[in-house]
Design an enzyme around this catalytic site. Sequence first.
Site, PDB file in Angstrom:
ATOM      1  N   ARG A 179       0.838  -1.201   0.000  1.00  0.00           N
ATOM      2  CA  ARG A 179       0.000   0.000   0.000  1.00  0.00           C
ATOM      3  C   ARG A 179       0.875   1.255   0.000  1.00  0.00           C
ATOM      4  O   ARG A 179       0.577   2.220  -0.705  1.00  0.00           O
ATOM      5  CB  ARG A 179      -0.941   0.009   1.205  1.00  0.00           C
ATOM      6  CG  ARG A 179      -2.052  -1.031   1.130  1.00  0.00           C
ATOM      7  CD  ARG A 179      -3.014  -0.904   2.285  1.00  0.00           C
ATOM      8  NE  ARG A 179      -3.790   0.326   2.203  1.00  0.00           N
ATOM      9  CZ  ARG A 179      -4.450   0.871   3.218  1.00  0.00           C
ATOM     10  NH1 ARG A 179      -4.414   0.294   4.423  1.00  0.00           N
ATOM     11  NH2 ARG A 179      -5.130   1.982   3.062  1.00  0.00           N
ATOM     12  N   CYS A 237      -0.989   6.216   9.078  1.00  0.00           N
ATOM     13  CA  CYS A 237      -1.324   4.940   8.442  1.00  0.00           C
ATOM     14  C   CYS A 237      -2.418   5.205   7.418  1.00  0.00           C
ATOM     15  O   CYS A 237      -2.323   6.161   6.654  1.00  0.00           O
ATOM     16  CB  CYS A 237      -1.750   3.916   9.489  1.00  0.00           C
ATOM     17  SG  CYS A 237      -3.080   4.501  10.577  1.00  0.00           S
TER      18      CYS A 237
END
Length: 278
Positions: A179, A237
């Site tokens: 990611r 995050c």
Amino acid sequence: MILKTLINTNELAMLLGQSNVVVLDCRFYLTDHSKGQSEYDKGHIPSAIFVDVHHELAGPENELTGRHPLPDETDFSKQLQVWGIDSASQVIVYDDMGGAIAARAWWMLSQQNIDVQVLNGGFPAWLKEGRDVSLLSETAKVTLHPINVSFPWSVAEQSIVENFETNQFQLVDARASDRFNGENETLDPVAGHIPGAINRPFTDNLDADGYFKPAEQLHVEWKDWLSSSSDAYVYYCGSGVTACHNVLALNYAGIEANQVYVGSWSQWSKRMLRAVAQ
């Protein structure tokens, strides 16, 4: 200041039943928001109260926020009362993902000077040891002593923008490397990472069994990453949840850390879309 971090299953078992102890079940699943409650209903640590992470540890999402913005401070103060938490409480939080979700509750409560720890190994460790499990839906006795809530460790989006000019801190991304590298993105509208960030996946804090690595090992690993004072680092995050796991791991390793960009990539990617639209 180094924060309190972890508690093991033996220590928790000895605390259960004490009047000032509050246990919060923080199980949560990003792709199925109803699953946490259903897993809780199937069995949980005795006296544990279910926490709806999406609604009770976060405020409503809008076009300018990330997926899990912090709740209104007054609302969260009232929520603490509903859970029976006041300044004299000893709180233990757990999940079934190595602390990835419970760390958000730990980070939010620690800022209120509440005595809070994460159960190392979480519910799987409790089950593995054959300890008692409850099927009762637990509710706390509402405390009459509210806590004045504030979130001084939360870093705003504007500070991230300004940092491109001032270079006051280094961003550390807790997401998986695919990611971070923009190779896989199923949750947010844009793939990639905030420019200049470095990547330390929160899973690197755990061993193969889902327990935190020894504090000494984490200290060495993190010191290889951190080139200066941890005051110069901000953790993020996808939506300000697993970033807290890196903060937790750092404190467990004896390294000061507390700053989290709660908006995280989910907010930043919305900013990118707005810039393209203009």
